[in-house]
Design an enzyme around this catalytic site. Structure first.
Site, short mmCIF file in Angstrom:
data_model
loop_
_atom_site.label_atom_id
_atom_site.label_comp_id
_atom_site.label_asym_id
_atom_site.label_seq_id
_atom_site.Cartn_x
_atom_site.Cartn_y
_atom_site.Cartn_z
N GLU A 102 -7.04 -1.75 2.48
CA GLU A 102 -6.34 -0.50 2.78
C GLU A 102 -6.42 -0.18 4.27
O GLU A 102 -5.44 0.25 4.89
CB GLU A 102 -6.97 0.63 1.95
N GLU A 128 -11.44 11.16 -5.29
CA GLU A 128 -11.38 11.12 -3.83
C GLU A 128 -10.56 12.29 -3.28
O GLU A 128 -10.95 12.93 -2.31
CB GLU A 128 -10.79 9.80 -3.35
N LYS A 139 0.85 -1.19 0.00
CA LYS A 139 0.00 0.00 0.00
C LYS A 139 0.88 1.23 0.00
O LYS A 139 1.97 1.24 0.59
CB LYS A 139 -0.90 0.02 1.25
N GLU A 164 -9.07 12.36 11.98
CA GLU A 164 -8.26 11.23 12.45
C GLU A 164 -7.38 11.61 13.63
O GLU A 164 -6.41 12.36 13.49
CB GLU A 164 -7.40 10.70 11.31
#
Length: 401
Positions: A251, A387, A161, A206
């Site tokens: 992910e 995105e 990733k 986050e």
């Protein structure tokens, strides 16, 4: 279950009573969510530093200031920190002159002269006016090409990733008032952490790490986000599709594992839910996992924990070194303090550090927005470009509100 519940419920409404304390258009220091948090201004002490040991040097510097304050009988200081993404990027730490905190007992001044007239009259809040948008270095087409190259590398087995980002620049008619942005972000995204440190302003969903005391225990929490969905059309089943997406769950797992592996080394217990939930925000949905543990004694400070965790799989990739090398090669410019830990810490080492996402670097009339997304083998370049554009909406709306 499809919706993440807050680690600690503190629905107090708008953040205006706290953010209204900020007197100046520039130099805001803030970390606010659901009306609670800390807002400050002025620079009693400041440290600018680069290097792989930046966080360690800030920790030693702040501990010296705490000891000096105790010896002089002064109030315990707090420090705001914004780390650089890589060792080459700048990190900054600021101990403010005046600080206010909002919590269960209401607004409290925790630093600064509490005498009459100590609160300066706020300057008038101003709007940025007309805005011109441009790609600073890498266009949307260039970003798509970088994403395609990264996906090709993942499919070739070079890594599992990687997270790529790109920028958008706004040039405004008038100098940007940081308080204007903070207020708009805090009102529209109350469940995010509205932050400001040294001209980096945003609202992050986050929480990288929080260290706090609870019933005599030293608790560590982390909200891991990775995997994103949004509605292209009215009625799209965004939450259900995201939870069922093998690409997004893959992910997300990389990001969770990267956080859990670090926190297990410093915790006596750690709860890592086996399945993610959906965190629903105003304009998109994330897969989210709330990791909660109890720290061993002696415990690292909130800043030390943030530095140990950074960069997680949510902003770097896996394996870490291979992902960071690909980021350097494909992004083509330094990230600065984007996607790095940003937050505050008190004299006891407790504090909160979010990831510097959904934000922008403000320099007078120039505002640099950065956003991106995590890539795995099944990633589609066109979807990833979209995105990144969706993730810039919070700051674009704040500027244009």
């Amino acid at each position: 279950m499809t919706t993440v519940h807050d680690l600690r419920t503190d629905e107090l409404g708008a953040a205006a009573p706290l953010l209204d304390r900020l007197p100046h258009a520039r130099g805001a220091l803030a970390f606010v969510r659901h009306g609670r948090g800390i807002a400050a201004w002025g620079e009693a002490h400041r440290l600018d530093v680069r290097g792989a040991d930046a966080a360690a040097r800030i920790q030693v510097w702040f501990e010296d200031l705490v000891r000096s304050a105790a010896a002089a009988g002064d109030a315990e200081p707090v420090v705001f920190v914004s780390l650089g993404f890589s060792p080459e990027d700048p990190s900054v730490a600021v101990v403010p002159r005046v600080a206010w905190r909002s919590g269960p007992d209401g607004l409290q001044q925790i630093l600064g002269d509490r005498g009459a007239g100590s609160q300066p009259r706020p300057t008038r809040l101003t709007r940025p006016g007309t805005i011109r948008w441009s790609d600073p270095e890498q266009s949307a087409l260039g970003y798509r090409a970088a994403v395609a190259s990264a996906v090709q590398a993942i499919r070739a087995g070079e890594l599992g990733k990687v997270v790529l980002s790109h920028d958008l620049t706004a040039v405004t008619e008038s100098d940007v008032d940081e308080r204007f942005l903070l207020g708009a972000l805090a009102d529209r995204y109350p469940s995010c952490w509205a932050y400001a440190v040294d001209q980096l302003v945003g609202a992050s969903p986050e929480m990288l790490v929080e260290r706090h005391r609870e019933n005599g225990r030293l608790v560590v929490t982390s909200r891991v986000l990775a995997g994103t969905g949004w509605a292209e059309h009215v009625g799209d089943p965004v939450v259900a599709d995201l939870l069922a997406s093998a690409k997004n769950r893959s992910e997300h797992r990389y990001a969770v594992d990267s956080v859990a592996s670090v926190l297990r080394g410093v915790s006596t217990s750690l709860d890592v839910p086996p399945e993610p939930q959906a965190l629903v925000l105003a304009n998109l949905v994330h897969l989210a996992t709330d990791v909660v543990g109890e720290l061993a004694d002696p415990a690292p400070s909130a800043l030390q924990l943030a530095a140990a965790l950074h960069p997680t799989g949510a902003v770097g990739g896996y394996p870490r070194d291979a992902a960071l090398e690909l980021i350097r090669r494909l992004e083509g410019r330094p990230r600065g303090r984007y996607a790095a830990p940003i937050g505050w810490m008190d004299a006891r080492g407790d504090g909160e550090f979010a990831l510097a996402l959904r934000g922008a670097l403000v320099d007078g009339r120039c505002v640099r927005l950065t956003a991106g997304g995590g890539l795995v083998a099944d990633s589609d370049p066109d979807s990833e470009v979209r995105e990144a554009q969706v993730k810039m909406i919070p700051m674009r709306d704040a500027l244009e509100s």
